[in-house]
Design a protein around this motif. Sequence first.
Motif, PDB file in Angstrom:
ATOM      1  N   LYS A   6       0.911  -1.111   0.033  1.00 20.14           N
ATOM      2  CA  LYS A   6       0.059  -0.195  -0.104  1.00 20.14           C
ATOM      3  C   LYS A   6       1.074   1.417  -0.224  1.00 20.14           C
ATOM      4  N   TYR A   7       0.407   2.161  -0.954  1.00 23.14           N
ATOM      5  CA  TYR A   7       1.330   3.595  -0.792  1.00 23.14           C
ATOM      6  C   TYR A   7       0.058   4.632  -1.021  1.00 23.14           C
ATOM      7  N   PHE A   8       0.143   5.646  -0.521  1.00 21.92           N
ATOM      8  CA  PHE A   8      -0.700   6.781  -0.618  1.00 21.92           C
ATOM      9  C   PHE A   8      -0.222   7.730  -1.745  1.00 21.92           C
ATOM     10  N   ILE A   9      -1.056   7.566  -2.664  1.00 24.50           N
ATOM     11  CA  ILE A   9      -0.636   8.247  -4.089  1.00 24.50           C
ATOM     12  C   ILE A   9      -1.926   9.402  -4.274  1.00 24.50           C
ATOM     13  N   ASP A  33      -8.093   9.918 -15.479  1.00 26.48           N
ATOM     14  CA  ASP A  33      -9.133   9.606 -14.427  1.00 26.48           C
ATOM     15  C   ASP A  33      -8.809   8.222 -13.785  1.00 26.48           C
ATOM     16  N   VAL A  34      -9.192   8.087 -12.500  1.00 36.73           N
ATOM     17  CA  VAL A  34      -9.082   6.934 -11.963  1.00 36.73           C
ATOM     18  C   VAL A  34     -10.468   6.387 -11.673  1.00 36.73           C
ATOM     19  N   ILE A  35     -10.717   5.026 -11.224  1.00 37.37           N
ATOM     20  CA  ILE A  35     -11.766   4.565 -10.740  1.00 37.37           C
ATOM     21  C   ILE A  35     -11.280   3.936  -9.377  1.00 37.37           C
ATOM     22  N   ILE A  36     -12.110   4.291  -8.193  1.00 44.88           N
ATOM     23  CA  ILE A  36     -11.773   3.766  -7.002  1.00 44.88           C
ATOM     24  C   ILE A  36     -12.819   3.062  -6.243  1.00 44.88           C
ATOM     25  N   ILE A  41     -11.678   5.285   3.772  1.00 40.18           N
ATOM     26  CA  ILE A  41     -11.273   6.663   4.131  1.00 40.18           C
ATOM     27  C   ILE A  41     -10.290   7.367   2.896  1.00 40.18           C
ATOM     28  N   TYR A  42      -9.319   6.380   2.515  1.00 40.37           N
ATOM     29  CA  TYR A  42      -8.685   6.334   1.476  1.00 40.37           C
ATOM     30  C   TYR A  42      -8.665   5.344   0.435  1.00 40.37           C
ATOM     31  N   PRO A  43      -9.536   5.504  -0.627  1.00 37.42           N
ATOM     32  CA  PRO A  43     -10.146   4.441  -1.366  1.00 37.42           C
ATOM     33  C   PRO A  43      -9.062   3.844  -2.320  1.00 37.42           C
ATOM     34  N   GLU A  44      -9.240   2.623  -2.564  1.00 38.60           N
ATOM     35  CA  GLU A  44      -8.073   1.805  -3.448  1.00 38.60           C
ATOM     36  C   GLU A  44      -8.563   2.119  -4.708  1.00 38.60           C
TER      37      GLU A  44
END
Length: 79
Positions: A6-9, A33-36, A41-44
Amino acid sequence: MILDSKYFIYLSELLDTTVTNGQTNRTIGRITDVIITPHEIYPEITAVVVSAGLLRRKLTIPCEDLEPFGLPVTRLYLK
């Protein structure tokens, strides 16, 4: 999943990143864009949206189809 751990990006770190076909080394396009998964709280990130070709058609690429990467993110490779 894109990452081995896991990284916070930040979204700003991924936007406009080049996605390349790992077998042919040809550029597919750039991330727009990204899909989460919105349940955290911090979505993947589950997929990336790539703008490809002269017509800038939108491709959705699941993260499982991308090679793992390290930080900083400079380019993503399709498996």
